[in-house]
Design a protein around this motif. Structure first.
Motif, PDB file in Angstrom:
ATOM      1  N   ILE A 146       0.947  -1.239   0.059  1.00 49.98           N
ATOM      2  CA  ILE A 146      -0.021  -0.051  -0.070  1.00 49.98           C
ATOM      3  C   ILE A 146       0.825   1.389   0.082  1.00 49.98           C
ATOM      4  O   ILE A 146       0.514   2.167  -0.588  1.00 49.98           O
ATOM      5  N   HIS A 147       2.025   1.158   0.811  1.00 48.86           N
ATOM      6  CA  HIS A 147       2.949   2.327   0.763  1.00 48.86           C
ATOM      7  C   HIS A 147       3.439   2.671  -0.686  1.00 48.86           C
ATOM      8  O   HIS A 147       3.606   3.876  -1.014  1.00 48.86           O
ATOM      9  N   ILE A 148       3.737   1.424  -1.391  1.00 50.62           N
ATOM     10  CA  ILE A 148       4.374   1.767  -2.594  1.00 50.62           C
ATOM     11  C   ILE A 148       3.293   2.275  -3.677  1.00 50.62           C
ATOM     12  O   ILE A 148       3.523   3.095  -4.304  1.00 50.62           O
ATOM     13  N   LEU A 149       2.018   1.902  -3.391  1.00 50.26           N
ATOM     14  CA  LEU A 149       0.988   2.604  -4.229  1.00 50.26           C
ATOM     15  C   LEU A 149       0.827   3.858  -3.892  1.00 50.26           C
ATOM     16  O   LEU A 149       0.336   4.723  -4.767  1.00 50.26           O
ATOM     17  N   PHE A 154       1.343   9.630  -4.999  1.00 50.63           N
ATOM     18  CA  PHE A 154       2.190  11.011  -4.674  1.00 50.63           C
ATOM     19  C   PHE A 154       2.961  11.468  -5.821  1.00 50.63           C
ATOM     20  O   PHE A 154       2.955  12.694  -6.282  1.00 50.63           O
ATOM     21  N   GLY A 155       3.781  10.490  -6.530  1.00 51.71           N
ATOM     22  CA  GLY A 155       4.333  10.883  -7.727  1.00 51.71           C
ATOM     23  C   GLY A 155       3.619  11.366  -8.943  1.00 51.71           C
ATOM     24  O   GLY A 155       3.933  12.405  -9.627  1.00 51.71           O
ATOM     25  N   MET A 156       2.332  10.888  -9.108  1.00 52.45           N
ATOM     26  CA  MET A 156       1.523  11.434  -9.904  1.00 52.45           C
ATOM     27  C   MET A 156       0.813  12.790  -9.825  1.00 52.45           C
ATOM     28  O   MET A 156       0.878  13.444 -10.496  1.00 52.45           O
ATOM     29  N   ALA A 157       0.570  12.796  -8.513  1.00 47.24           N
ATOM     30  CA  ALA A 157       0.083  14.192  -7.976  1.00 47.24           C
ATOM     31  C   ALA A 157       1.147  15.450  -8.310  1.00 47.24           C
ATOM     32  O   ALA A 157       0.954  16.398  -8.779  1.00 47.24           O
ATOM     33  N   GLN A 160       1.068  16.010 -11.761  1.00 46.33           N
ATOM     34  CA  GLN A 160       0.046  16.882 -12.359  1.00 46.33           C
ATOM     35  C   GLN A 160       0.205  18.172 -11.921  1.00 46.33           C
ATOM     36  O   GLN A 160      -0.104  19.137 -12.724  1.00 46.33           O
ATOM     37  N   ALA A 161       0.785  18.618 -10.642  1.00 43.41           N
ATOM     38  CA  ALA A 161       1.068  19.981 -10.205  1.00 43.41           C
ATOM     39  C   ALA A 161       1.851  20.671 -11.218  1.00 43.41           C
ATOM     40  O   ALA A 161       1.679  21.789 -11.581  1.00 43.41           O
ATOM     41  N   LEU A 162       3.012  19.923 -11.350  1.00 42.52           N
ATOM     42  CA  LEU A 162       4.076  20.332 -12.294  1.00 42.52           C
ATOM     43  C   LEU A 162       3.370  20.857 -13.966  1.00 42.52           C
ATOM     44  O   LEU A 162       3.739  21.751 -14.373  1.00 42.52           O
ATOM     45  N   LEU A 163       2.536  20.029 -14.432  1.00 46.27           N
ATOM     46  CA  LEU A 163       2.122  19.971 -15.555  1.00 46.27           C
ATOM     47  C   LEU A 163       1.098  21.096 -15.687  1.00 46.27           C
ATOM     48  O   LEU A 163       0.858  22.056 -16.555  1.00 46.27           O
ATOM     49  N   PHE A 200      -8.030  16.333  -6.758  1.00 44.40           N
ATOM     50  CA  PHE A 200      -6.808  15.401  -6.704  1.00 44.40           C
ATOM     51  C   PHE A 200      -5.818  15.956  -5.936  1.00 44.40           C
ATOM     52  O   PHE A 200      -5.130  15.050  -5.131  1.00 44.40           O
ATOM     53  N   LEU A 201      -5.465  17.154  -6.474  1.00 41.40           N
ATOM     54  CA  LEU A 201      -4.235  17.757  -5.773  1.00 41.40           C
ATOM     55  C   LEU A 201      -4.357  17.851  -4.244  1.00 41.40           C
ATOM     56  O   LEU A 201      -3.681  17.426  -3.302  1.00 41.40           O
TER      57      LEU A 201
END
Length: 226
Positions: A146-149, A154-157, A160-163, A200-201
């Motif tokens: 679950i920590h890996i997911l 968090f990496g996807m967030a 998304q914030a950078l984009l 989402f963010l």
């Protein structure tokens, strides 16, 4: 111990983790599940996830009795509204008198159900399988996985914030819009609307802060022991 490790590394478990990862990635990255093709992909992954959960047997099923009852009611109650009611008029059902009048005007007569729009109810039920499958597969995973997911989310967030920052200074025809329509704002990452993007963010930030404060004492204790 060996059988326990084999269960957590077996093909069903690995496929379950892969399916859950695809669900988490496809939801925001593929038009946020709003277009028919994206929603169909999420629903197919959800059906696969539910099948894998029950295929894994009792070793993957860690739900309490109250959780089973709540999920059962959540899944069964909408389907009850699709059962035909022979001999019952829509005029006698709450909220359906105007709909019955409209059907009479166009000369159309369908099966009488508790749902005014059975097709929409069924489509909503299929879409509900996505969070249900996510919940079931997550409950079957170990804390480490679950920590890996969560790290994946968090990496996807962060991406998304950078984009979103790059979209903010670009025009509607910019390559950073990824072919998305401008309706809903220009800063929305890969989502179809700004509200879903902001939620989402915000959710990712709240979960990351909650995990940070929940483990803060453990980190201090570990540092003190060292």
């Amino acid at each position: 111990m060996t059988s326990h490790n084999n269960h957590h590394n077996g093909p069903v478990m690995r496929l379950s983790i892969f399916t859950l990862s695809l669900l988490l990635l496809a939801a925001p990255l593929f038009r946020s599940g709003k277009v028919p093709l994206a929603l169909m992909l999420l629903e197919l992954l959800a059906v696969l996830g539910v099948v894998l959960y029950f295929w894994g047997g009792s070793k993957m099923q860690h739900l309490s009795r109250i959780e089973k009852w709540m999920l059962g009611l959540l899944l069964v109650f909408p389907l009850l509204q699709l059962i035909p009611l022979p001999g019952v008029s829509r005029l006698n059902l709450p909220g359906q008198a105007d709909y019955y009048t409209s059907l009479q005007l166009v000369g159309e007569q369908g099966l009488v159900t508790l749902s005014i729009l059975p097709r929409e109810t069924l489509l909503g039920w299929l879409a509900m399988l996505v969070p249900v499958a996510t919940f079931l597969l997550t409950r079957a995973l170990s804390v480490h996985r679950i920590h890996i997911l969560l790290a994946l989310v968090f990496g996807m967030a962060a991406g998304q914030a950078l984009l979103g920052l790059m979209q903010f200074g670009a025009g509607p025809d910019s390559v950073f819009m990824l072919g998305m329509e401008e309706a809903g704002g220009t800063t929305k990452g890969t989502w179809t609307g700004r509200n879903n993007y902001a939620n989402f963010l915000n959710m990712s930030l709240m979960v990351s802060l909650a995990l940070f404060f929940a483990t803060l004492g453990r980190h201090q204790q570990t540092s003190g022991e060292q």
